[in-house]
Each structure stands twice: as C-alpha cells, then as structure tokens.
Design a protein around this motif. Structure first.
Motif, PDB file in Angstrom:
ATOM      1  N   SER A  50      44.143  39.756  39.397  1.00 14.66           N
ATOM      2  CA  SER A  50      43.494  38.800  40.283  1.00 14.66           C
ATOM      3  C   SER A  50      42.018  39.139  40.423  1.00 14.66           C
ATOM      4  O   SER A  50      41.665  40.288  40.687  1.00 14.66           O
ATOM      5  N   PHE A  51      41.172  38.128  40.276  1.00 11.46           N
ATOM      6  CA  PHE A  51      39.744  38.286  40.531  1.00 11.46           C
ATOM      7  C   PHE A  51      39.355  37.645  41.869  1.00 11.46           C
ATOM      8  O   PHE A  51      38.175  37.413  42.121  1.00 11.46           O
ATOM      9  N   GLY A  52      40.363  37.396  42.716  1.00 12.46           N
ATOM     10  CA  GLY A  52      40.073  36.700  43.959  1.00 12.46           C
ATOM     11  C   GLY A  52      40.596  37.370  45.206  1.00 12.46           C
ATOM     12  O   GLY A  52      40.779  36.722  46.238  1.00 12.46           O
ATOM     13  N   HIS A  53      40.831  38.675  45.156  1.00 13.47           N
ATOM     14  CA  HIS A  53      41.410  39.344  46.322  1.00 13.47           C
ATOM     15  C   HIS A  53      40.431  39.447  47.487  1.00 13.47           C
ATOM     16  O   HIS A  53      40.848  39.730  48.614  1.00 13.47           O
ATOM     17  N   ALA A  54      39.161  39.212  47.234  1.00 12.05           N
ATOM     18  CA  ALA A  54      38.193  39.196  48.342  1.00 12.05           C
ATOM     19  C   ALA A  54      38.508  38.068  49.312  1.00 12.05           C
ATOM     20  O   ALA A  54      38.168  38.154  50.499  1.00 12.05           O
ATOM     21  N   ALA A  55      39.146  37.005  48.835  1.00 13.21           N
ATOM     22  CA  ALA A  55      39.490  35.878  49.710  1.00 13.21           C
ATOM     23  C   ALA A  55      40.413  36.334  50.831  1.00 13.21           C
ATOM     24  O   ALA A  55      40.253  35.929  51.994  1.00 13.21           O
ATOM     25  N   PHE A  56      41.382  37.178  50.510  1.00 19.93           N
ATOM     26  CA  PHE A  56      42.339  37.646  51.516  1.00 19.93           C
ATOM     27  C   PHE A  56      41.720  38.733  52.399  1.00 19.93           C
ATOM     28  O   PHE A  56      41.903  38.728  53.611  1.00 19.93           O
ATOM     29  N   PHE A  57      40.986  39.629  51.760  1.00 22.30           N
ATOM     30  CA  PHE A  57      40.329  40.716  52.486  1.00 22.30           C
ATOM     31  C   PHE A  57      39.294  40.150  53.468  1.00 22.30           C
ATOM     32  O   PHE A  57      39.312  40.469  54.656  1.00 22.30           O
ATOM     33  N   GLY A  58      38.413  39.285  52.971  1.00 21.41           N
ATOM     34  CA  GLY A  58      37.360  38.726  53.804  1.00 21.41           C
ATOM     35  C   GLY A  58      37.856  37.661  54.762  1.00 21.41           C
ATOM     36  O   GLY A  58      37.380  37.566  55.906  1.00 21.41           O
ATOM     37  N   GLY A  59      38.815  36.853  54.317  1.00 19.68           N
ATOM     38  CA  GLY A  59      39.360  35.824  55.196  1.00 19.68           C
ATOM     39  C   GLY A  59      40.007  36.423  56.427  1.00 19.68           C
ATOM     40  O   GLY A  59      39.793  35.961  57.557  1.00 19.68           O
ATOM     41  N   ALA A  60      40.796  37.472  56.224  1.00 13.47           N
ATOM     42  CA  ALA A  60      41.426  38.169  57.354  1.00 13.47           C
ATOM     43  C   ALA A  60      40.373  38.833  58.233  1.00 13.47           C
ATOM     44  O   ALA A  60      40.530  38.911  59.455  1.00 13.47           O
ATOM     45  N   SER A  61      39.304  39.312  57.617  1.00 14.32           N
ATOM     46  CA  SER A  61      38.210  39.927  58.370  1.00 14.32           C
ATOM     47  C   SER A  61      37.602  38.941  59.356  1.00 14.32           C
ATOM     48  O   SER A  61      37.392  39.257  60.535  1.00 14.32           O
ATOM     49  N   TYR A  62      37.337  37.724  58.900  1.00 16.34           N
ATOM     50  CA  TYR A  62      36.760  36.696  59.772  1.00 16.34           C
ATOM     51  C   TYR A  62      37.727  36.310  60.897  1.00 16.34           C
ATOM     52  O   TYR A  62      37.329  36.172  62.058  1.00 16.34           O
ATOM     53  N   ILE A  63      38.982  36.112  60.559  1.00 14.46           N
ATOM     54  CA  ILE A  63      39.971  35.701  61.562  1.00 14.46           C
ATOM     55  C   ILE A  63      40.137  36.787  62.622  1.00 14.46           C
ATOM     56  O   ILE A  63      40.165  36.506  63.835  1.00 14.46           O
TER      57      ILE A  63
END
Length: 327
Positions: A72-85
């Motif tokens: 996956s080249f998109g794991h920042a979406a989960f890491f950063g998305g959870a960070s914002y929430i």
C-alpha cells in the motif's frame, strides 16, 4: 493432515494447537518492555513516544505487506485521518484521551473498509496505485475541510484527564499511556500473525491461486487484513496527535506513506521486530540529525541503499538468518 470445514475450506490440524510463543520472542518482548519502562527516566519522553507511535504504524503496515503480500502506498490516509479525528474530538468536543484515540481508530477502520473494498479488486502495482490515489483524496480533503484547519492544522490539542480521573498532561505521565497502547498493539499484531488467520494470509501471499483452489475466499482475507492494518495505523496516528498536541497535513501527505514503507523494509519485512527497529532508526535519525536540515533525507536515502545492498532481508531479517531463528 487436513480435514474439511463446513464451508469446504481445509483446516490444518496444527492450527488447532494453542499458540506457543518461542522463548526467544518472549525474551525480546520482555527486554523491550523493560527498556521502554525505564527509558523515560533517561531519555526525552516525547522522542520515545514518537518512536512507539511509528513502531506501531510500521508494524501495522508490515502486517499488510509482509504477511498479506499487499503493498500500500496510501497508509498515510489512515494514520493522518485518525490524527485529525482524534485531535478534533479532544479539542472541540473535550473527549478524554482514551475516547479520542478510540474515535480516531474507529474512523480509520471505516476508511480502511471503504478503501479496501475497492482496492482489493486490483493486484500488484495497480493495487498500490489505487491506495495512493485514495490517500491523495484524503490529503486534499484534509486541506479543504473546515474542521482540519487547512495548512495550519489542529493546534494546541489538550491532553484531558484519562478516564476523566487521572491527570496525564505531563510528558512522563502521558508516556506510559502511549506505551500501553503501542505495546498492546504490537502484541495484538504478533497474535494475529501466529493465528490460523495469519497462516492463511501467508498461504495467500505465497500462492494465491493454490489458496483459491483449496477453497479459501481470498478477497475476504485480503479485505480483513487491510482493515486490521488500517485500524492499527489509525491507532498510531490518533495517539501521535495527542503526543504532539497537533494534527497537520504532514500526517496525511504521501511522504508519510513512503516513510512507513522505508521503516518496514529497513528493519525487515516478514519479521516481527524488524519494523520496530526500522522505525526507531528512522525516528532517531530525524531527531539527532535535525541540525543537517534537508540533508537528513539524503542520509536516510544513503542508509536505505546500503541496507538494501548489504541486508537484503532487512537488518533484523539478517540477524535472524545468522541466528537461524525467525525474528
């Protein structure tokens, strides 16, 4: 010997045996726990918390790549998305740290289910590109959404009372909260890898067509490991937001996805402790070489090239090969 389940899928008799943790692994986990329990009295707690968060992030990613065989080249979406929430919940809604982390983790799980349901329809580089595309969508959403603060991010995130009772605003007190979350997450990943589910993942990684012929519903396993990996990556991101009291675009940028790939490969995929070592090395370089400015990236690249040339299985992978024992 194998028999058939009610669904017709084979079950290995060995998977019915209770989990037996190798003595070497028990010793390593015990040594790591002792080190991290004592470390805040000798090292900067915020640095240690960053290491722990990225170690969990790297282990979650490695579960997907090293054992699920999905890059996956998109794991920042989960890491950063959870960070914002997590940051938004703590600052705007006054959530306690454990609830903020749980909410961020849940958001990452939902996002992982949505993205994973679409991404697993492709394989190889196409799968990787789909995950990158979704991650970029999350990045631009984070840039434009009103609650994220745009380029400023969410700043001054408070560390509220743990369970509404315990004051953990001091770095050293908060450190043990982070240690419990991240160490528990790594142990959960270890258990998953050594479960019957983990054995099926390895079989799919090695020979997907044979797994299909044996009756396994491969796409369901892929989706399950994708969601689990996304969920635990979200746990790491939600915790990091409270550590630094900040959620920013850096957490959802594509470079964060590349960074976790580097951590896993440097330490060694197909290993338990490799991502932890890789995360510690990268974070230490970023911290202690900060005075070199942009040259830190060059140093990381040079070390990565050397590691790839000299340690094909990663640092921990090579050590395990020398010891002739899996690490």
């Amino acid at each position: 010997m194998t028999d058939q389940t009610m669904s017709g899928a084979p079950v290995n008799e060995k998977t019915r045996q209770p989990l037996r943790v190798p003595v070497l692994h028990m010793g390593i986990f015990a040594a790591l726990l002792i080190f991290f329990l004592a470390a805040p009295f000798f090292l900067y707690p915020v640095f240690l918390m960053k290491v722990l968060c990225f170690a969990l992030f790297a282990c979650a990613f490695n579960l997907l790549l090293g054992y699920g065989g999905l890059l996956s080249f998109g794991h920042a979406a989960f890491f950063g998305g959870a960070s914002y929430i997590s940051a938004h919940a703590a600052k705007m809604w006054g959530f306690t740290p454990e609830l903020a982390v749980l909410l961020g983790t849940g958001a990452a799980a939902v996002l992982g289910l949505v993205i994973g349901s679409l991404a697993i329809r492709r394989q190889g580089i196409y799968f990787a590109m789909v995950t990158l595309a979704f991650a970029q969508m999350v990045f631009f959403f984070s840039l434009q959404a009103p609650f994220t603060g745009g380029e400023d991010g969410i700043q001054a995130v408070p560390r509220n009372l743990l369970f509404g009772l315990f004051d953990i605003r001091h770095d050293r007190a908060f450190y043990f909260f982070v240690l419990a979350i991240c160490f528990g997450g790594v142990l959960l990943i270890y258990r998953i890898i050594h479960s019957p589910f983990g054995q099926v993942l390895k079989a799919i990684r090695e020979n997907e067509q044979r797994s299909i012929s044996l009756g396994y519903q491969v796409n369901r396993y892929k989706l399950a490991v994708f969601v689990i990996s996304a969920t635990l990556a979200g746990t790491a991101g939600a915790t990091k937001a409270l550590v630094f009291q900040l959620a920013s675009l850096t957490d959802v940028h594509w470079t964060m996805s590349g960074e976790v790939v580097l951590m896993a490969l440097l330490g060694g995929i197909h290993t338990i402790f490799g991502p932890i070592a890789g995360a510690a090395l990268i974070v230490a370089m970023q911290n202690y070489f900060a005075g070199f400015g942009a040259w830190v990236t060059v140093l990381q690249g040079a070390i990565f090239v050397i590691a790839v040339l000299l340690f094909r299985e990663g640092i921990v992978g090579v050590i395990g090969k020398w010891l002739k024992k899996p690490l």
